[in-house]
Design a protein around this motif. Sequence first.
Motif, PDB file in Angstrom:
ATOM      1  N   SER A  92       0.829  -1.195   0.000  1.00  0.00           N
ATOM      2  CA  SER A  92       0.000   0.000   0.000  1.00  0.00           C
ATOM      3  C   SER A  92       0.867   1.251   0.000  1.00  0.00           C
ATOM      4  N   ARG A  93       0.512   2.196  -0.896  1.00  0.00           N
ATOM      5  CA  ARG A  93       1.152   3.516  -0.957  1.00  0.00           C
ATOM      6  C   ARG A  93       2.680   3.411  -0.980  1.00  0.00           C
ATOM      7  N   SER A  94       3.188   2.552  -1.812  1.00  0.00           N
ATOM      8  CA  SER A  94       4.633   2.346  -1.924  1.00  0.00           C
ATOM      9  C   SER A  94       5.042   2.414  -3.391  1.00  0.00           C
ATOM     10  N   ASN A  95       6.335   2.204  -3.651  1.00  0.00           N
ATOM     11  CA  ASN A  95       6.879   2.317  -4.995  1.00  0.00           C
ATOM     12  C   ASN A  95       6.259   1.272  -5.923  1.00  0.00           C
ATOM     13  N   GLY A 140      -3.163   1.772  -3.742  1.00  0.00           N
ATOM     14  CA  GLY A 140      -2.554   3.098  -3.851  1.00  0.00           C
ATOM     15  C   GLY A 140      -1.101   3.093  -4.266  1.00  0.00           C
ATOM     16  N   MET A 141      -0.727   2.213  -5.163  1.00  0.00           N
ATOM     17  CA  MET A 141       0.671   2.087  -5.576  1.00  0.00           C
ATOM     18  C   MET A 141       0.964   2.999  -6.761  1.00  0.00           C
ATOM     19  N   ASP A 142       1.429   4.213  -6.511  1.00  0.00           N
ATOM     20  CA  ASP A 142       1.908   5.142  -7.539  1.00  0.00           C
ATOM     21  C   ASP A 142       0.768   5.625  -8.432  1.00  0.00           C
ATOM     22  N   MET A 149      -2.584 -20.573  -6.665  1.00  0.00           N
ATOM     23  CA  MET A 149      -3.265 -20.732  -5.373  1.00  0.00           C
ATOM     24  C   MET A 149      -3.931 -19.445  -4.899  1.00  0.00           C
ATOM     25  N   LEU A 150      -3.864 -18.387  -5.712  1.00  0.00           N
ATOM     26  CA  LEU A 150      -4.427 -17.107  -5.301  1.00  0.00           C
ATOM     27  C   LEU A 150      -5.946 -17.191  -5.220  1.00  0.00           C
ATOM     28  N   LYS A 151      -6.494 -16.869  -4.042  1.00  0.00           N
ATOM     29  CA  LYS A 151      -7.937 -16.951  -3.819  1.00  0.00           C
ATOM     30  C   LYS A 151      -8.589 -15.582  -3.699  1.00  0.00           C
ATOM     31  N   MET A 152      -7.816 -14.580  -3.260  1.00  0.00           N
ATOM     32  CA  MET A 152      -8.387 -13.236  -3.110  1.00  0.00           C
ATOM     33  C   MET A 152      -7.454 -12.212  -3.737  1.00  0.00           C
ATOM     34  N   LEU A 153      -7.999 -11.359  -4.607  1.00  0.00           N
ATOM     35  CA  LEU A 153      -7.240 -10.288  -5.245  1.00  0.00           C
ATOM     36  C   LEU A 153      -8.001  -8.991  -5.060  1.00  0.00           C
ATOM     37  N   CYS A 154      -7.331  -8.002  -4.463  1.00  0.00           N
ATOM     38  CA  CYS A 154      -7.917  -6.681  -4.255  1.00  0.00           C
ATOM     39  C   CYS A 154      -7.000  -5.639  -4.881  1.00  0.00           C
ATOM     40  N   ILE A 155      -7.557  -4.791  -5.740  1.00  0.00           N
ATOM     41  CA  ILE A 155      -6.808  -3.684  -6.336  1.00  0.00           C
ATOM     42  C   ILE A 155      -7.555  -2.404  -5.980  1.00  0.00           C
ATOM     43  N   PHE A 156      -6.904  -1.565  -5.167  1.00  0.00           N
ATOM     44  CA  PHE A 156      -7.554  -0.378  -4.622  1.00  0.00           C
ATOM     45  C   PHE A 156      -6.779   0.892  -5.018  1.00  0.00           C
ATOM     46  N   ILE A 157      -7.500   1.968  -5.269  1.00  0.00           N
ATOM     47  CA  ILE A 157      -6.969   3.330  -5.421  1.00  0.00           C
ATOM     48  C   ILE A 157      -5.767   3.367  -6.372  1.00  0.00           C
ATOM     49  N   MET A 158      -6.033   3.008  -7.622  1.00  0.00           N
ATOM     50  CA  MET A 158      -5.036   3.130  -8.693  1.00  0.00           C
ATOM     51  C   MET A 158      -5.661   4.052  -9.746  1.00  0.00           C
ATOM     52  N   PRO A 159      -5.614   5.375  -9.540  1.00  0.00           N
ATOM     53  CA  PRO A 159      -6.423   6.305 -10.344  1.00  0.00           C
ATOM     54  C   PRO A 159      -6.066   6.338 -11.822  1.00  0.00           C
ATOM     55  N   ASN A 160      -4.824   5.953 -12.194  1.00  0.00           N
ATOM     56  CA  ASN A 160      -4.433   6.003 -13.606  1.00  0.00           C
ATOM     57  C   ASN A 160      -4.322   4.631 -14.253  1.00  0.00           C
ATOM     58  N   LEU A 161      -4.667   3.593 -13.512  1.00  0.00           N
ATOM     59  CA  LEU A 161      -4.632   2.247 -14.075  1.00  0.00           C
ATOM     60  C   LEU A 161      -5.719   2.122 -15.145  1.00  0.00           C
ATOM     61  N   LYS A 162      -5.287   1.805 -16.387  1.00  0.00           N
ATOM     62  CA  LYS A 162      -6.220   1.787 -17.505  1.00  0.00           C
ATOM     63  C   LYS A 162      -6.702   0.397 -17.888  1.00  0.00           C
ATOM     64  N   SER A 163      -5.891  -0.603 -17.566  1.00  0.00           N
ATOM     65  CA  SER A 163      -6.241  -1.925 -18.077  1.00  0.00           C
ATOM     66  C   SER A 163      -5.724  -3.023 -17.164  1.00  0.00           C
ATOM     67  N   LEU A 164      -6.446  -4.145 -17.171  1.00  0.00           N
ATOM     68  CA  LEU A 164      -6.003  -5.356 -16.479  1.00  0.00           C
ATOM     69  C   LEU A 164      -5.754  -6.478 -17.494  1.00  0.00           C
ATOM     70  N   THR A 165      -5.439  -6.111 -18.714  1.00  0.00           N
ATOM     71  CA  THR A 165      -5.244  -7.084 -19.788  1.00  0.00           C
ATOM     72  C   THR A 165      -4.265  -8.177 -19.382  1.00  0.00           C
ATOM     73  N   ASN A 166      -4.662  -9.414 -19.591  1.00  0.00           N
ATOM     74  CA  ASN A 166      -3.849 -10.621 -19.360  1.00  0.00           C
ATOM     75  C   ASN A 166      -3.554 -10.915 -17.889  1.00  0.00           C
ATOM     76  N   GLN A 167      -4.017 -10.091 -16.960  1.00  0.00           N
ATOM     77  CA  GLN A 167      -3.666 -10.316 -15.555  1.00  0.00           C
ATOM     78  C   GLN A 167      -4.524 -11.407 -14.906  1.00  0.00           C
ATOM     79  N   LEU A 168      -5.669 -11.678 -15.468  1.00  0.00           N
ATOM     80  CA  LEU A 168      -6.598 -12.606 -14.816  1.00  0.00           C
ATOM     81  C   LEU A 168      -6.641 -13.977 -15.479  1.00  0.00           C
ATOM     82  N   ASP A 169      -5.810 -14.176 -16.507  1.00  0.00           N
ATOM     83  CA  ASP A 169      -5.947 -15.374 -17.335  1.00  0.00           C
ATOM     84  C   ASP A 169      -5.698 -16.681 -16.600  1.00  0.00           C
TER      85      ASP A 169
END
Length: 1134
Positions: free
Chosen positions: A873-876, A896-898, A914-934
């Motif tokens: 959170s809120r890091s580089n 809130g990462m950058d 094995m990932l069961k929970m994914l949360c992406i919060f407060i990324m105001p300029n994130l435009k796409s999640l292409t290929n991340q969920l495949d």
Amino acid sequence: MADLLLSALVSTVVRNLNTSALKEFGVAWGLGAELDNLKSTMSAIRSVVKYAEETQWNNEVIMDWLGKLKDVACDADNVLDEFATEALMRKVEREKGATSQVSKFFSLPNRLIFRMKMAHKLKNVRDRLDAISRERSEFHLSEGVINTEVVDVQRRKTCSLVNESGIYGRDEEKEKIIKVMLPNVSDDQDNLAIYAVWGMGGLGKTTLAQLIYNDVRVEKHFELRIWVCVSDDFQIIRLVRAIIESIDGSGRDLLDLEPLQQRLQEKLRGRRFLLVLDDVWNENHEEWDRLRHMLTCGAKGSMLIVTTRIETIARMMATVLPIHHMGFLSDDDSWSLFKGRAFGMGRVEENSELEAIGKEIVKKCGGVPLAIKAIGSLMSLKCRKSYWESVEKSQIWDLPIGKDSILLALKLSYHHLPPHLRQCFAYCCVFPKDHKLEMDKLIQLWMANGFIPFKEPSELYDFGVDIFNELVWRSFFQDVKEEYPGHITCKMHDLMHDLAQSIMGHECVALESGKDVKVEGRIFHMFFDRTSPRHFSLNEDLCKVRSLRSCLGTSDRKASLPFFLKQKYLRVLDFTSVEQKVLSSINNLKHLRYLDMSGSKIKVLPESTTCLLNLQTLKLDKCRSLCELPKGMKHMKSLMYLGITDCYSLTRMPEGMGQLACLQSLSFFIAGKKNGYQVSELNGLNLRNKLTIKELNNVRNSVEAKNANLIGKENLHSLCLEWDSHIPDHVEDVLDGLQPHSNLKKLSINNYHGSKIPTWIQDSVLRDLVEISLDCWKRCEHLPLLGKLPLLKVLKITGWRAVKYIGNEFHGDGAISFPSLKEFRLHKMRDLEEWRTMTGGENFPCLSILDIRDCPKLVEIAIIPSITGLTMSRSNAMLIRSVMNLTSLSSLVIDGMDDELTVLPDGLLQNHKMLKMLCIFIMPNLKSLTNQLDNLSALIEFRLYNCDKIESLPEGLHNLHSLRTLDIRKCNNLLSLPMNGLQGLSSLRSLYIQSCNKFCSLSEGIQYLIALEDLSIYGCPKLISLPQGIQHLTALRFLEIFHCEGFSSLSKQIGCLTSLSVLRIWFCPNLMSIPDELQNLTALKTLRIEGCPHLEKRCRKDSGEDWHKISHIPYVDIYRSSTGWGSLRKLNCC
């Protein structure tokens, strides 16, 4: 079958007569001869009491004689306490120095008046005792040798889990029920299968339910597991609140059923849950139906297990047949259970002469596990054949029995307890059944009532712990848990409560709403059920009571205060939320030992409080307005516990706290500069459990710090040291001097501004530490060596602004670094650039939770394979790349990462099977999640919040075949859900779209969500209608549309939602009407409309144009807006 508990009381009176303070006081006031005569009479009577108690069970005359003796013994105890209190007052006044007021108090006329009054009371007690003593010859009661020594119970350590003996004879039943549960996916429209277990008390219904509840297969099968103990208080509001609290601890703020029901359904909706309702007594069909309706909101396969003693209740509630009837243990299983308790690790062959006797005893227990355990624990302490024979032939077995013959076995086990254990156990019936008992509070109450045999004050608590442990071992207490370090709780089995109640008879009363109380003799202890939504009124008989020693859980204060103030000999008063003006009245209760005023709005504890010289426990926790304690508190010499947790307005301590030599528990201490306020006041106090020392900036040097003697406080397990913003010189020497004892388990140090780490931290002196928090060490350039601490499980490092590098100076150079650490939080490290683990050894083998926040220069995390939960959170933004190497993650939060990051690194999650929970919060300029969920085939929960630049979700969404929850909030450019992206979401149960300003369509892809049970759309003003594909959502049970100003059409396809149970439409002002097809929804149980002016008119009961479309729905709530949306009035539509 009441037990008068007389032996312990008479022993207490004789013991008090022997105290040197009372002897001196009696002589000084000219009453020495009267006290000696009383002692002589009481000692003579004591010698026959034990024999009389053993023969009372079948002899009403002896029981009556013992009853009269107890009345006099209680009065004698009260008189002696008056003497002891006067002696304390005189001692304190001598310490204060003679004043005109003091001289007046001890003037000759006052002394003569006091002598005359006390002489009269003593003579009255003596005369009554003499008469009782003469009667004993009529009963041929022989005198016996009295052992005046208190036999110490065996010392056992308390832990969070009771070391229960094996559970016998229930494996087959457990497997049978689990086989029914696991494959169950109910076809019933309510989606709730109900399995009932019934049988007599003590057979182990709760134990069986616990075995099932904690089975690994059950834990994996259900998304949510909930346990609620019901007992005979089947109030819907209480039960709903208890279910919510069991889920996440919330719900206490809600008082009415409607908001509670909403909160409950929010928690359960779309989730497959297991709910255990343990010990149900309610036979009211209507009440049960109301609760069941609220619970029919989970996913298919949700299950309810009910345990009850009553067959008709089991048949009323069960939907899965046959119901399960618990039988008695077989002879072999009964013997195995008894043998494990009675002989422990020893071989039965070594005790062969006892085996035959033991088997006869087991037969008398009738195959009831609770009775067998209690008797087995009793026999484990005795190895003489004669003792075993006396138990087997005890006349208690021959007492008349009711339908619960198990009470005879429990009574026998109780009868063989030492007198002080009997008192302590029996007292617990003052609390209602299923009440959670806190160990520390029990010990404080036992001390206050004089139940713990007289010891030095410093030993009373430890002896109380021994008593508690002994009662646990003997099965009088159960369900022991350590809810957090040092906080031990337990419960009593219902039958044990029945036993305690039968012992105390009329002496203990629990006032519960709807239950009338008859006064049949002296009442000594009273409990007011504060959790009840209704206030109590004291009936005429109760108002006449003057004998109370304990008042717990008081409520309806204005009405009850005069009643409490008339209880002259009150020892315990739990009087929370007291008002300032009441305090002076309470201070007249000079016999008080325990006073709880937690949560009160008082600002000042008046000086008159110091007149409560007997007070041992004073609780003022959460008195947030309290700003001052009485200056003379140092004279309250009996004080052992002072609770001031969360008293935020308190800014200073009273002078001379160090003079409270008995004080063992102090929430916090505020260090001052002047003598009498310095940390040296802590020097001689044998404090235990936890302590916070604030304003350490007032400690000037190492000498002052060492005078606190923290290193000598071996019973202190948690220590927090705090400086405020003003940091003096020599702060490093001060921290060095505050070294605690090596027994410490938890350490927090906040706002330390030295540059040097104290040697006792750097050298890993505190080897028992389990938890460490080091907050705001702004000047230290490197972290301390903590990697060698063998037991450390939780570590939080916050605000070390000067640290740029973490390496071996932190991890150490051993074979394993941080061998036990499970949770590591690294926050606000603004200059941290690099973190390297130890080279050449094993690092963090047990670490599962890593939380990194506000570390803007850290660009990489070391590879730690054991990590399963990661928060960044809120890091580089470069730090995100480290996720690629942590392939064991089951939970990932990116927050809130950058602000400049527009895409996540390519292939970031490609290996996270094995990932069961994914949360992406407060990324105001994130435009796409292409290929991340495949490749996230195991993902169950996906949450996307505050990502304003995202216009659409990727088509790869369709690969999330395990996804159950999709939650999207405040993505203001998101227009719709992907048509093809929804195609593979065959497991999706819950879909939430909230506060997405441009969101206008769910898309026709929604037709693929065939398992969807919960759909909630909130704050989407551009949404006009639902797509036609909604007709395929035949599993949908909850539909909510809130604050969608543009929503104008509830399409006719809603008539295809055959499972829909709840429909809520709030603040959709342009929605004009209800479709005709709503009449087809026979499963619909609840309709709530709020802030929809057109619907409010059309759905008006009987007269509205759409009323006929909704009249079949059992629960219809329509709230009318009278002056806009902010003011709503409920229309009574059902």
